[in-house]
Design an enzyme around this catalytic site. Structure first.
Site, PDB file in Angstrom:
ATOM      1  N   HIS A 116       0.825  -1.209   0.000  1.00 19.31           N
ATOM      2  CA  HIS A 116       0.000   0.000   0.000  1.00 19.31           C
ATOM      3  C   HIS A 116       0.855   1.254   0.000  1.00 19.31           C
ATOM      4  O   HIS A 116       0.515   2.256  -0.630  1.00 19.31           O
ATOM      5  CB  HIS A 116      -0.933   0.004   1.218  1.00 19.31           C
ATOM      6  CG  HIS A 116      -2.207  -0.750   0.968  1.00 19.31           C
ATOM      7  ND1 HIS A 116      -3.093  -1.062   1.954  1.00 19.31           N
ATOM      8  CD2 HIS A 116      -2.749  -1.238  -0.175  1.00 19.31           C
ATOM      9  CE1 HIS A 116      -4.124  -1.713   1.442  1.00 19.31           C
ATOM     10  NE2 HIS A 116      -3.930  -1.839   0.162  1.00 19.31           N
TER      11      HIS A 116
ATOM     12  N   ARG B 187      -8.439  -8.022  -9.535  1.00 22.34           N
ATOM     13  CA  ARG B 187      -8.352  -9.129  -8.582  1.00 22.34           C
ATOM     14  C   ARG B 187      -9.566  -9.089  -7.660  1.00 22.34           C
ATOM     15  O   ARG B 187      -9.747  -8.139  -6.906  1.00 22.34           O
ATOM     16  CB  ARG B 187      -7.060  -9.009  -7.771  1.00 22.34           C
ATOM     17  CG  ARG B 187      -5.801  -8.979  -8.618  1.00 22.34           C
ATOM     18  CD  ARG B 187      -4.582  -8.680  -7.744  1.00 22.34           C
ATOM     19  NE  ARG B 187      -3.351  -8.643  -8.500  1.00 22.34           N
ATOM     20  CZ  ARG B 187      -2.860  -7.548  -9.081  1.00 22.34           C
ATOM     21  NH1 ARG B 187      -3.522  -6.395  -8.974  1.00 22.34           N
ATOM     22  NH2 ARG B 187      -1.727  -7.582  -9.747  1.00 22.34           N
TER      23      ARG B 187
ATOM     24  N   GLU C 153      -1.503 -19.500 -18.096  1.00 18.53           N
ATOM     25  CA  GLU C 153      -0.445 -19.335 -17.095  1.00 18.53           C
ATOM     26  C   GLU C 153       0.439 -20.556 -16.958  1.00 18.53           C
ATOM     27  O   GLU C 153       1.484 -20.488 -16.305  1.00 18.53           O
ATOM     28  CB  GLU C 153      -1.083 -19.044 -15.732  1.00 18.53           C
ATOM     29  CG  GLU C 153      -1.999 -17.837 -15.709  1.00 18.53           C
ATOM     30  CD  GLU C 153      -2.794 -17.746 -14.424  1.00 18.53           C
ATOM     31  OE1 GLU C 153      -2.300 -17.110 -13.480  1.00 18.53           O
ATOM     32  OE2 GLU C 153      -3.896 -18.323 -14.364  1.00 18.53           O
TER      33      GLU C 153
ATOM     34  N   ASN D  25       3.751 -13.446 -15.538  1.00 18.77           N
ATOM     35  CA  ASN D  25       4.562 -13.774 -14.353  1.00 18.77           C
ATOM     36  C   ASN D  25       4.525 -15.276 -14.058  1.00 18.77           C
ATOM     37  O   ASN D  25       5.566 -15.918 -13.914  1.00 18.77           O
ATOM     38  CB  ASN D  25       4.064 -13.000 -13.140  1.00 18.77           C
ATOM     39  CG  ASN D  25       4.253 -11.503 -13.292  1.00 18.77           C
ATOM     40  OD1 ASN D  25       4.904 -11.048 -14.220  1.00 18.77           O
ATOM     41  ND2 ASN D  25       3.687 -10.749 -12.378  1.00 18.77           N
ATOM     42  N   ASP D  26       3.316 -15.834 -13.943  1.00 19.73           N
ATOM     43  CA  ASP D  26       3.203 -17.261 -13.648  1.00 19.73           C
ATOM     44  C   ASP D  26       3.691 -18.109 -14.814  1.00 19.73           C
ATOM     45  O   ASP D  26       4.325 -19.149 -14.603  1.00 19.73           O
ATOM     46  CB  ASP D  26       1.756 -17.626 -13.310  1.00 19.73           C
ATOM     47  CG  ASP D  26       1.460 -17.485 -11.821  1.00 19.73           C
ATOM     48  OD1 ASP D  26       2.428 -17.426 -11.041  1.00 19.73           O
ATOM     49  OD2 ASP D  26       0.281 -17.421 -11.448  1.00 19.73           O
TER      50      ASP D  26
ATOM     51  N   ARG E  38      10.507 -17.196  -8.373  1.00 16.24           N
ATOM     52  CA  ARG E  38      11.246 -15.933  -8.370  1.00 16.24           C
ATOM     53  C   ARG E  38      11.306 -15.295  -6.988  1.00 16.24           C
ATOM     54  O   ARG E  38      12.064 -14.350  -6.771  1.00 16.24           O
ATOM     55  CB  ARG E  38      10.631 -14.947  -9.361  1.00 16.24           C
ATOM     56  CG  ARG E  38       9.206 -14.580  -9.062  1.00 16.24           C
ATOM     57  CD  ARG E  38       8.699 -13.623 -10.104  1.00 16.24           C
ATOM     58  NE  ARG E  38       7.326 -13.241  -9.827  1.00 16.24           N
ATOM     59  CZ  ARG E  38       6.791 -12.097 -10.231  1.00 16.24           C
ATOM     60  NH1 ARG E  38       7.507 -11.250 -10.908  1.00 16.24           N
ATOM     61  NH2 ARG E  38       5.542 -11.816  -9.965  1.00 16.24           N
TER      62      ARG E  38
ATOM     63  N   CYS F 205      -0.849  -9.645 -19.423  1.00 13.04           N
ATOM     64  CA  CYS F 205      -0.725  -8.842 -18.208  1.00 13.04           C
ATOM     65  C   CYS F 205       0.451  -9.376 -17.411  1.00 13.04           C
ATOM     66  O   CYS F 205       0.932 -10.474 -17.641  1.00 13.04           O
ATOM     67  CB  CYS F 205      -2.012  -8.879 -17.378  1.00 13.04           C
ATOM     68  SG  CYS F 205      -2.535 -10.522 -16.869  1.00 13.04           S
TER      69      CYS F 205
END
Length: 763
Positions: A366, A473, A607, A630-631, A641, A678
């Protein structure tokens, strides 16, 4: 021997500094192996020498004085060969070198093993004996094991700067050396200022469990602390009101929701009612929540553990009546600490905050989200930073490369000052792009969307010219409660997101939980959660959860009609068939209730490698394809990672990853289906040309990346990007691929607008 090894490791790990650790090792290893000598030589990169740093058996006066070049003596030979050398008569070896100051001429047996960390030789660990004999395999294995333990100690000492104490002994080293620490970028930009170290006065981990003497008094203590923290949070939000949009202040509402009677507050009160004292109850609940969030695979949700801990510490501080002296903030304050939180930002007087450095956390914290909104350069996750020794010192933070400079030359300082001036010019240039289309010089169009999780993300994204949401999300409403949210509660949350972005499309990913994203009220225990029961696998096994969520999404879209539903962790067509059956069922049920909604587009996330090879079959069943870069990279390379030991093997530009991305785009278009990507790669302006050339229709990213990606696209041609793609697709190294793209962008005059360069290189 195993018991002895454990004892040594325990002693070494408890050592206060590197010298103490080295002294423990040479003393204990000599005792354990019954040898006359044990010594440690460390590699000094400045002078390219091995230096004797600790010994038991040789003359202590030789420590720091005995030096060997990289190929000198038996120690140098061990380093060059990067393997143990075991000799029964060392003086007879051609590489043997005698140093009179050590008094070692009487020792014949020699066993030296390299100290290696991530393929880098850090030094050599040596044992010697007077009699002529070869050390046996067990002794050699023991010493190799000790060298592995010592490698970790040395690396930690390097990271914290403690190893530089040895360099002070070197009279040859007179130059001022730049000292830097690596983290991840939380918010881009350069900051030069003086460190203000933030240290919390309460420790949740040290609170014991004990019975309450007076339950009513304990409940009152907790209630008063809760009210005080809520008041502090509201005040913090008010103090930042003129620096944030009202929607961005919703981050403080997230904190307040965590303290709601249906969440943390209720659980703490329940434990107190059961007889636990207030501080112990708070510690138990906070640590439980923190554990649930910290093991999650989704980086955004994992970072909520920091928020929960911050709330717990603030509550504990009030309960302990902790008093801290007021902090003096310089005009160029850079906040530095183990965990910097949003409420800490509000305590800095307006106009004085120049930068943020946090040892813990990531770009999804945050505080990083707020820092990006406020335009404050930020670096997160700077492991090993000796932050407690930085208070009042001038430091430099490079938010582009994720680097913190704690020692630096005048020339480096001047270089960064030049970059600060360049930055100001870049901001003015990039601001003009907000309302311009993202298209190449030869009119090839590509859409730029954003990944979101909070209202703050949405409004900041619109301000930067986003054309849609590629990933929203939906897990957040599930994480902040002690039960599954109702359909109505979910509908209200989703409606805010859809309405804020209407008429632009919003892609909502269905609930993506699993063994790595555990809900306190829906526990899942697995040995390998990354390959376990997660994503679509869970929601198909629990259609009651899936149907409620999809109905809530559809009801929220009434009158807006900008909803897109995305299915995560798809590995085969059977999962899509079952999910589509449930989605259509939900649609008819919503219509029967009287809601006037249109059937939303449905897509799948690719993914895992299995889905890569079924892209065409999947594309025939859905309206769009989205790649979770990413995945996908993690699964293709079999690299976690977040694991420091293998993180350097994670590379989005790996040839295998690029070939998979190209195949996905080609196969999706063969079925006339839109394809997006993404993840971090989508927001990397360096990657924009090759993703454009591969044929991706949409790039979805963090909003902070939008202007630079758009700048790259608008200043290249589609034909140029295709030529570049052809060159990189035949390369066999991720480093070569990345360098090739960077050089091409530099030749095209684009690189300097992606990242300020200054007069000289800073890396």
């Amino acid at each position: 021997m195993l018991k002895t090894l454990r004892g040594i490791v325990q002693e070494v790990n408890s050592a206060g500094d590197l010298q103490t650790a080295l002294d423990i090792i040479v003393r204990r290893v000599r005792e354990a192996m019954s040898t006359q000598v044990c010594s440690v030589y460390l590699w000094e990169p400045d002078t390219h020498e091995y230096v004797l740093m600790a010994t038991e058996g040789l003359k202590k006066s030789s420590i720091g004085r005995v030096r060997l070049s990289s190929a000198q003596g038996l120690v140098g030979l061990v380093g060059v060969r990067e393997e143990p050398i075991n000799l029964d008569d060392a003086p007879e070896h051609p590489n043997y070198q005698y140093f009179p100051e050590t008094g070692e001429e009487q020792f014949h047996s020699f066993l030296g093993v390299p100290i290696i960390h991530h393929r880098r030789v850090l030094g050599v660990l040596v044992v010697q004996q007077r009699e002529r004999r070869r050390f046996d395999e067990g002794e050699e294995a023991f010493l190799v094991t000790m060298s592995a333990q010592l490698a970790g100690v040395i690396v930690h000492a390097e990271a914290t700067g403690k190893i530089t104490e040895f360099n002070k002994r070197d009279s040859k080293s007179k130059l001022k050396k730049d000292q830097q620490f690596k983290g991840v970028s939380g918010a881009p930009g350069i900051a030069i200022g003086h460190a203000v170290v933030m240290i919390r006065s309460a420790d949740l981990d040290q609170v014991p469990s004990k019975p309450a003497n007076n339950i009513e008094a304990e409940q009152t203590l907790f209630r008063e602390a809760l009210e005080a923290v809520r008041r502090d949070i509201r005040m913090a939000g008010d103090k930042l009101a003129d620096q944030l949009r009202p929607e961005e202040q919703a981050l403080f509402d997230v904190y307040l929701n965590m303290l709601d009677d249906e969440a943390l507050g209720a659980e703490v009160r329940s434990l107190i009612a059961g007889g636990e004292w207030a501080q112990g109850a708070l510690s138990q609940v906070i640590r439980q929540y923190e554990q649930h969030f910290s093991v999650m695979d989704d980086p955004y949700l994992r970072e909520r553990a920091t928020d929960i801990r911050d709330m717990g510490i603030r509550l504990l501080e009030y309960m302990q009546s902790a008093k801290t002296a007021p902090i003096e903030y310089p005009d160029d304050a850079i906040l530095v600490g183990e965990e910097i939180t949003p409420t800490m930002l509000a305590e800095v007087p307006k106009g004085k905050l120049q930068g943020i450095v946090s040892v813990e956390g990531s770009s999804n914290s945050h505080v990083a989200i707020l820092a990006r909104a406020m335009g404050i350069p930020t670096i997160m996750g700077v492991q090993g930073l000796p932050y407690s020794r930085l208070d009042g010192k001038q430091i430099i933070i490079d938010g582009y490369r994720g680097k913190v400079f704690t020692l630096f030359s005048d020339q480096l300082l001047e270089n960064f000052r030049e970059i600060v001036e360049e930055e100001k010019e870049l901001v003015r240039e990039l601001d003009t792009l907000k309302n311009l289309p993202c298209e190449t010089k030869d009119n090839h169009r590509i859409k730029l969307w954003v990944n979101t999780g909070l209202m703050a993300d949405v409004f900041r994204s619109l301000d930067r010219g986003a054309e849609g949401v590629g990933l929203y999300r939906t897990e957040v409403p599930f994480m902040i409660k002690d039960r599954f949210p109702t359909e109505k509660e979910q509908m209200q949350t989703y409606r805010e997101q859809l309405k804020a972005f209407a008429p632009s499309p919003v892609t909502m990913r269905t609930l993506d939980i699993g063994g790595d994203k555990e809900l306190s009220y829906f526990p899942i225990k697995e040995d390998n959660p990354f390959l376990g029961w997660r994503g679509i696998r869970i929601t198909l096994d629990h259609p009651e959860i899936f149907l409620v969520q999809v109905r809530a999404m559809m009801k929220a879209s009434e009158g807006l009609n900008n909803l897109r539903i995305m299915l995560p962790m798809i590995t085969g067509t059977g999962e899509v068939e079952e999910a589509m059956r449930l989605i259509h069922r939900a649609y008819y049920e919503v219509c029967e209730e009287g809601f006037h909604v249109v059937m939303p587009e449905v897509g799948v996330m690719i993914e895992v490698p299995a889905a890569v090879y079924q892209t065409r079959e999947l594309a025939q069943m859905v309206d769009f394809i989205s790649v979770g870069s990413n995945d996908l990279t993690q699964y293709i390379l079999a690299v976690d990672r977040n694991n420091a030991r293998v993180a350097d093997l994670y590379h989005s530009y790996h040839p295998a990853v690029l070939q998979a991305l190209k195949k996905i785009a080609d196969d999706a278009h063969m079925e006339s289906v839109q394809v997006s990507i993404c993840g971090e790669l989508a927001g990397d302006p360096i990657a924009a040309p090759i993703l454009l050339a591969m044929g991706y229709d949409i790039l979805s990213m963090n909003s902070a990346s939008l202007p630079k990606v758009k700048y790259v696209v608008r200043n290249i041609s589609y034909s140029w990007s295709q030529e570049l793609l052809a060159r990189v697709m035949i390369a066999d190294s991720p480093e070569v691929i990345h360098s090739t793209i960077e050089l091409a962008l530099e030749d095209a005059g684009v690189l300097s607008f992606i990242r300020p360069q200054g007069g000289r290189k800073t890396s």
